[in-house]
Write a protein that holds these residues in place. Sequence first.
Motif, PDB file in Angstrom:
ATOM      1  N   LEU A 188       0.834  -1.199   0.000  1.00  0.00           N
ATOM      2  CA  LEU A 188       0.000   0.000   0.000  1.00  0.00           C
ATOM      3  C   LEU A 188       0.874   1.257   0.000  1.00  0.00           C
ATOM      4  N   GLN A 189       0.519   2.191  -0.857  1.00  0.00           N
ATOM      5  CA  GLN A 189       1.308   3.418  -1.016  1.00  0.00           C
ATOM      6  C   GLN A 189       0.801   4.485  -0.048  1.00  0.00           C
ATOM      7  N   SER A 190       1.278   4.405   1.178  1.00  0.00           N
ATOM      8  CA  SER A 190       0.870   5.376   2.196  1.00  0.00           C
ATOM      9  C   SER A 190       1.922   5.437   3.285  1.00  0.00           C
ATOM     10  N   GLY A 191       1.966   6.552   3.970  1.00  0.00           N
ATOM     11  CA  GLY A 191       2.926   6.709   5.053  1.00  0.00           C
ATOM     12  C   GLY A 191       2.580   5.891   6.269  1.00  0.00           C
ATOM     13  N   MET A 192       1.299   5.537   6.420  1.00  0.00           N
ATOM     14  CA  MET A 192       0.844   4.777   7.575  1.00  0.00           C
ATOM     15  C   MET A 192      -0.152   3.708   7.127  1.00  0.00           C
ATOM     16  N   VAL A 193      -0.115   2.554   7.796  1.00  0.00           N
ATOM     17  CA  VAL A 193      -1.080   1.478   7.581  1.00  0.00           C
ATOM     18  C   VAL A 193      -1.527   0.993   8.957  1.00  0.00           C
ATOM     19  N   ILE A 194      -2.830   0.825   9.131  1.00  0.00           N
ATOM     20  CA  ILE A 194      -3.388   0.357  10.395  1.00  0.00           C
ATOM     21  C   ILE A 194      -4.135  -0.948  10.138  1.00  0.00           C
ATOM     22  N   VAL A 195      -3.730  -2.003  10.835  1.00  0.00           N
ATOM     23  CA  VAL A 195      -4.311  -3.332  10.649  1.00  0.00           C
ATOM     24  C   VAL A 195      -5.270  -3.640  11.793  1.00  0.00           C
ATOM     25  N   ASN A 196      -6.494  -4.010  11.434  1.00  0.00           N
ATOM     26  CA  ASN A 196      -7.509  -4.418  12.414  1.00  0.00           C
ATOM     27  C   ASN A 196      -7.644  -3.422  13.561  1.00  0.00           C
ATOM     28  N   ASP A 197      -7.590  -2.138  13.200  1.00  0.00           N
ATOM     29  CA  ASP A 197      -7.851  -1.053  14.152  1.00  0.00           C
ATOM     30  C   ASP A 197      -6.853  -1.038  15.312  1.00  0.00           C
ATOM     31  N   ALA A 198      -5.635  -1.481  15.073  1.00  0.00           N
ATOM     32  CA  ALA A 198      -4.610  -1.449  16.122  1.00  0.00           C
ATOM     33  C   ALA A 198      -4.303  -0.009  16.511  1.00  0.00           C
ATOM     34  N   ALA A 199      -4.107   0.232  17.800  1.00  0.00           N
ATOM     35  CA  ALA A 199      -3.801   1.573  18.290  1.00  0.00           C
ATOM     36  C   ALA A 199      -2.376   1.953  17.901  1.00  0.00           C
ATOM     37  N   ARG A 200      -2.206   3.194  17.451  1.00  0.00           N
ATOM     38  CA  ARG A 200      -0.874   3.713  17.140  1.00  0.00           C
ATOM     39  C   ARG A 200      -0.177   4.178  18.414  1.00  0.00           C
ATOM     40  N   ALA A 201       1.087   3.849  18.545  1.00  0.00           N
ATOM     41  CA  ALA A 201       1.858   4.302  19.705  1.00  0.00           C
ATOM     42  C   ALA A 201       2.042   5.819  19.657  1.00  0.00           C
ATOM     43  N   PRO A 202       2.100   6.484  20.821  1.00  0.00           N
ATOM     44  CA  PRO A 202       2.250   7.946  20.839  1.00  0.00           C
ATOM     45  C   PRO A 202       3.498   8.443  20.120  1.00  0.00           C
ATOM     46  N   THR A 203       4.540   7.620  20.061  1.00  0.00           N
ATOM     47  CA  THR A 203       5.789   8.045  19.420  1.00  0.00           C
ATOM     48  C   THR A 203       5.868   7.653  17.955  1.00  0.00           C
ATOM     49  N   SER A 204       4.794   7.096  17.382  1.00  0.00           N
ATOM     50  CA  SER A 204       4.812   6.682  15.978  1.00  0.00           C
ATOM     51  C   SER A 204       4.911   7.894  15.053  1.00  0.00           C
ATOM     52  N   PRO A 205       5.624   7.746  13.939  1.00  0.00           N
ATOM     53  CA  PRO A 205       5.691   8.857  12.981  1.00  0.00           C
ATOM     54  C   PRO A 205       4.379   9.030  12.234  1.00  0.00           C
ATOM     55  N   PHE A 206       3.982  10.283  12.019  1.00  0.00           N
ATOM     56  CA  PHE A 206       2.734  10.605  11.333  1.00  0.00           C
ATOM     57  C   PHE A 206       3.084  11.399  10.078  1.00  0.00           C
ATOM     58  N   GLY A 207       2.626  10.915   8.926  1.00  0.00           N
ATOM     59  CA  GLY A 207       2.862  11.635   7.685  1.00  0.00           C
ATOM     60  C   GLY A 207       2.584  10.736   6.499  1.00  0.00           C
ATOM     61  N   GLY A 208       2.662  11.313   5.303  1.00  0.00           N
ATOM     62  CA  GLY A 208       2.259  10.574   4.124  1.00  0.00           C
ATOM     63  C   GLY A 208       3.215  10.703   2.963  1.00  0.00           C
ATOM     64  N   VAL A 209       2.776  10.148   1.819  1.00  0.00           N
ATOM     65  CA  VAL A 209       3.533  10.172   0.572  1.00  0.00           C
ATOM     66  C   VAL A 209       2.617  10.742  -0.515  1.00  0.00           C
ATOM     67  N   LYS A 210       3.169  10.885  -1.703  1.00  0.00           N
ATOM     68  CA  LYS A 210       2.436  11.438  -2.847  1.00  0.00           C
ATOM     69  C   LYS A 210       1.843  12.807  -2.472  1.00  0.00           C
TER      70      LYS A 210
END
Length: 477
Positions: free
Chosen positions: A430-452
């Motif tokens: 998948l062409q994206s900066g982030m992918v979330i599987v089965n609604d898993a919670a993102r850690a507070p220190t996870s990077p946030f941003g995208g591509v394209k």
Amino acid sequence: MPDSEQFYINGSWVAPHGTAKFDVVNPATEDVCAVISLGEQEDVDHAVRSARDAFESWAQTDAKQRIELLENLAAIFERRQDEMARTISMEMGAPIDLAKGPQVAIALRHIKTFVDVLRNYAFEHPLTPDRERDHIIREPIGVSALITPWNWPMNQIAQKVGAALAAGCTCILKPSEVAPLSAMLLAEFIDEAAFPDGVFNLVNGNGPGVGAALSKHPDIRMISLTGSGRAGQAITETAAPTFKRVVLELGGKGANIVFADSDYRQAVAKGTKQCFNNSGQTCNAPTRMLVERSCFDEAVKIAAQTARETDIDAPDKSGAHIGPLALRPQYDKVQAMIQSGLDEGARLVAGGAGRPEGITRGYYVRPTVFANVTPDMRIFREEIFGPVLAMTPFDTEEHAIALANNCDFGLTNYIQTGDPDKARRLARKLQSGMVIVNDAARAPTSPFGGVKHSGNGREGGIWGLEEFLEIKSISGW
């Protein structure tokens, strides 16, 4: 809060140079709730001089001092978070429980996260353990301009201000003129926390005015923008002659890929609610639901029922309802996008054009679901930024990937499946900066941003801090 027509520059609330004003409108009532000033070149110059003069000493402070000040800020923010929530709710229409919850709580968490990152971050280290005479130093990039949006106003401000101050940069914040009051309240918190004069400055204004002036200013070394693609393009073009760093967090058109081997009934209901959260005004919302064909018809019924059960009410009322959109032009855009879905042949299964029944005032939109949406339709390709879900069937993994990637945006995609190997295969493709599987919670220190067209760079955690740092390599240390 101080006079809403003032700016915060060099540790003081000051009068603007010009006389241009802007009405801040409560989107639930369409009444003016405050009047701000729109800054001019002289205001930007004043703020930049203040930040430039403060930079040398602030850049030399040690991490311990910056940690203490950020902890002061977090404590003040926590003590006054109800005040912040009420301000956000009034200026951009977030229901008060949403404002007190994610809108404020996540912003506070960002500030605390940068404290944690700063405690353990090595600004200096050998290139490698066996090359100690090759030394790496990470230094604050300099005076930074921070331009933030109206949809999650404090979330984005905390991400940028927290990272800049933690890195040792001085900054000028230009919040959205649509939702500036929460930013002004944060300036009051920063003043109370006793940051040195000039380290943080705030100038209100619009994009063509203050935004452009910041972008082209030769003494600003970095621009961090969260906003529209049009704004990102304008900022990049204006900043180019001065070779400053430009970091962009732009729009999204997230695909939520629902396989039949998942708990798809729950996934569809939850995904629909996520699309409608914050009245659909979230850049990483799952706004395209791609459903395996064998369960598509049932998924459409579930999504439609979820939309019909979504309550709509005033922002000042407690509850799990959604509120209005933040501003009239956005309301008009969403209405036009709904009409385009109808005109282009998508099947409307819930909601539609116009205000919800019984509501005659405020920028409220009916929670809307379209089925049988095809990739050539505008509602499949363009960011709507309202409570509108587009549903499309797929047949195979490859088909799902092709549909998800058939989009200019690449911020967040979602996968719902009971097969971990399948989830990993898709996540890699998948062409994206982030992918979330089965609604898993993102850690507070996870990077946030995208591509394209979703931008470049990352916010949050170490990645957010390092956007505000330059790398210096020294040989012969």
